[in-house]
Design an enzyme around this catalytic site. Structure first.
Site, PDB file in Angstrom:
ATOM      1  N   ASP A 214       1.420   2.560   3.463  1.00 56.94           N
ATOM      2  CA  ASP A 214       0.574   3.762   3.304  1.00 56.94           C
ATOM      3  C   ASP A 214       1.445   5.010   3.366  1.00 56.94           C
ATOM      4  O   ASP A 214       0.970   6.098   3.714  1.00 56.94           O
ATOM      5  CB  ASP A 214      -0.531   3.811   4.366  1.00 56.94           C
TER       6      ASP A 214
ATOM      7  N   HIS B 141      -4.904  -0.776   5.394  1.00 63.07           N
ATOM      8  CA  HIS B 141      -4.427  -0.041   6.579  1.00 63.07           C
ATOM      9  C   HIS B 141      -5.368  -0.152   7.776  1.00 63.07           C
ATOM     10  O   HIS B 141      -5.916   0.853   8.236  1.00 63.07           O
ATOM     11  CB  HIS B 141      -4.138   1.422   6.247  1.00 63.07           C
TER      12      HIS B 141
ATOM     13  N   HIS C 176       1.682   5.330  -1.641  1.00 60.62           N
ATOM     14  CA  HIS C 176       1.318   6.536  -2.409  1.00 60.62           C
ATOM     15  C   HIS C 176       2.587   7.158  -2.975  1.00 60.62           C
ATOM     16  O   HIS C 176       3.473   7.553  -2.224  1.00 60.62           O
ATOM     17  CB  HIS C 176       0.612   7.552  -1.509  1.00 60.62           C
TER      18      HIS C 176
ATOM     19  N   HIS D  29     -10.536   1.303   1.251  1.00 57.70           N
ATOM     20  CA  HIS D  29     -10.312   2.238   2.359  1.00 57.70           C
ATOM     21  C   HIS D  29     -11.569   2.159   3.211  1.00 57.70           C
ATOM     22  O   HIS D  29     -12.581   2.768   2.877  1.00 57.70           O
ATOM     23  CB  HIS D  29     -10.087   3.663   1.848  1.00 57.70           C
TER      24      HIS D  29
ATOM     25  N   HIS E 255       0.871  -1.196   0.000  1.00 57.39           N
ATOM     26  CA  HIS E 255       0.000   0.000   0.000  1.00 57.39           C
ATOM     27  C   HIS E 255       0.901   1.236   0.000  1.00 57.39           C
ATOM     28  O   HIS E 255       1.438   1.618   1.037  1.00 57.39           O
ATOM     29  CB  HIS E 255      -0.917  -0.004   1.226  1.00 57.39           C
TER      30      HIS E 255
ATOM     31  N   LYS F 258      -9.003  -0.149  -6.271  1.00 56.05           N
ATOM     32  CA  LYS F 258      -9.079   0.455  -4.946  1.00 56.05           C
ATOM     33  C   LYS F 258     -10.346   1.280  -4.781  1.00 56.05           C
ATOM     34  O   LYS F 258     -10.566   2.216  -5.545  1.00 56.05           O
ATOM     35  CB  LYS F 258      -7.844   1.353  -4.728  1.00 56.05           C
TER      36      LYS F 258
END
Lengths: 338, 338
Positions: free
Chosen positions: A239, A167, A16, A133, A14, A96
């Site tokens: 994350d 997460h 970004h 999420h 995960h 996602k």
């Protein structure tokens, strides 16, 4: 007690990377120590068609430099057609789903999960994993717990749909993980270490502010135990979420903790501290390889006991990002990467 | 529905004026709309002897300008002798106890409440009220709840000691208030309005970060109901706590919300919204006058329905302070002060 450990193909399930100059700054920081990472699609505009996804992937591959590193691409969930899903299937690791407005750049997300079940059905049939999420719009400390109802509903209604609870931050989520065969989860570094106390118990610390927010001590305990025991359905997903310094040290601070450059060393320290170093390989790679059927490029990352001072900031490409543990010295370091 | 209301002698039973230039900036902002305020003693060094208290009082009186305003002075709790207490009695409204390290400038506070019970005994005998920052050093969301045990213990062991639970933030504290005759409480403006959601539910908002931290929706509900019903043992205490802008919009932000200049108008709006305007006089003055036996200078503050835009910052004396509701427009305003 071992003083070193060689990890094979660490994976960050995960991540970004953002885009543009920020992407250029942070991509090599992950590509150096990880063999692969799941790339989140919440750009502006979101990565929700194959052309955009392919171009984004090319930019990531250009930014990673010489490192052996596979970006596992994801699409931003929307009401895709069967044809779109069929074309995307071989180019993505999953799709996602963001509830609209739940976190950074999620405004284009789903407003009502019930209304898109036909997409879940197609994904189930085509074997495309769903990553979620999982937060409601409720009170900040209850959002994940409230969303567990949706996880249970989806897991039950689509028993062959592989669903990743992204997460997770609560003891309750750990429990739900065991209720359904088709649920798996990622957990971040920070949620194994901090609670709300570290964010707002002393001075307010924007660099530890993330979504979902860190919860109670008993939640951290449950997450840490599951990680240390290498729970077979739990994967590491950092994350890691860079924001420019100006968006963190300000009057309304953005949510996200940047951990990419230090995650492997810090995890080694954490697992060593609990005498569970032997389980780190499963948590950091094997579980993810098995659950997603990925075959990452060979990379051996050796960590050993020894001082490692985390940079106070990562700068470049016109960007400044403050990492977790900025300026602190860890007890474990990466000694070799092959 | 009334469109205006004249409040007699508004009192702020919990106020931080700091010292020096900050005090010069913020004192008139309270003295304009309040007849009196309880001045907290957590300066550096703390106000823990009569000389320091008298000098601080003089500086406040000089800073208040022409406004009719009584500062009700407090001493910082320490192991005072009987003689010290006897000399202080007529010059203070009470003694403020801080657990060591619980909030801003409380490092000199009490480490173990059990060890200072002889002081409580003397205060009880001399009729000196005890004001308490009631938080343990536990998990941030549990600190006040955990401290309730200490309140119960003190209230029971010293039945004639008047104890004020300062700035309560939980439904449980409201309940405890009714268990013992000698307990009373203050509550701030922000804890009637916000929850943790407003601090950390969207972007992180340092200007709403305070100690005790804002709690859950059901806690706010209980506090608001008690205030709206003018609970006879609940008093308004703003806990207005100015910090320089640089200490709020930064990497490790100080705790405190600055509400002094807008508290009366915002309370009128809040009580009006719930059709409880008639109870504001008790909450904002009468309860405190009765519970503490104070006789504040005559002042009539008339509030009326009408737009009032809160300043985006209060500047002066080299200081900049950001208030709650900075730049927002309220529905009620102060129209006259006599």
């Amino acid at each position: 007690m071992a003083d070193s450990l060689t990890l094979r193909a660490p994976l960050d399930m995960h991540l970004h990377l953002r885009d543009g100059e920020m992407m250029e700054l942070v991509t090599p920081l992950t590509a150096e120590t990880f063999s692969g990472a799941v790339i989140m699609p919440n750009l502006v505009p979101p990565v929700d068609n194959l052309k955009r996804l392919q171009e984004y992937r090319e930019r990531i591959l250009a930014a990673k430099g010489d490192h052996k590193f596979d970006p596992y691409m994801t699409l931003f969930f929307r009401d895709y057609t069967e044809q779109e899903l069929a074309e995307a299937r071989d180019q993505i690791i999953g799709i996602k789903l963001y509830p609209a407005g739940a976190t950074t750049n999620s405004e284009a997300g789903v407003k009502a999960i019930d209304s898109v079940e036909h997409v879940f059905k197609m994904m189930e049939e085509m074997g495309i994993p769903l990553m979620v999420h999982g937060e409601t719009h409720g009170f900040v400390m209850d959002r994940e717990r409230e969303f567990l109802t949706s996880y249970r509903h989806l897991a039950e209604k689509f028993p062959k749909l592989q669903i990743t609870m992204e997460h997770i931050t609560t003891a309750d989520a750990v429990s739900v993980l065991d209720e359904f065969e088709n649920l798996r989860a990622t957990v971040t570094l920070q949620h194994l270490i901090i609670t709300l106390d570290d964010v707002a118990g002393g001075l307010l610390n924007p660099h530890l502010f993330c979504k979902p927010i860190a919860k109670r001590p008993e939640d951290r305990e449950a997450l840490l135990n599951a990680a240390l025991e290498a729970h077979p359905k739990l994967m590491f997903g950092s994350d890691s979420a860079p924001h420019p310094r100006s968006k963190k040290e300000c009057c309304g601070c953005a949510a996200g903790v940047f951990t990419a450059p230090l995650a492997v060393a810090r995890l080694a320290q954490l697992f060593d501290q609990h005498s569970k170093l032997d389980n780190l390989q499963a948590f950091l790679s094997d579980n993810a390889q098995r659950l997603y059927g990925v075959n990452p490029p060979a990379k051996e990352v050796t960590v050993e006991r020894g001082a490692f001072t985390v940079a106070s900031a990562y700068e470049g490409h016109g960007q400044t990002v403050i990492p977790m543990h900025a300026g602190e010295t860890l007890d474990w370091k990466i000694s070799q990467i092959d």
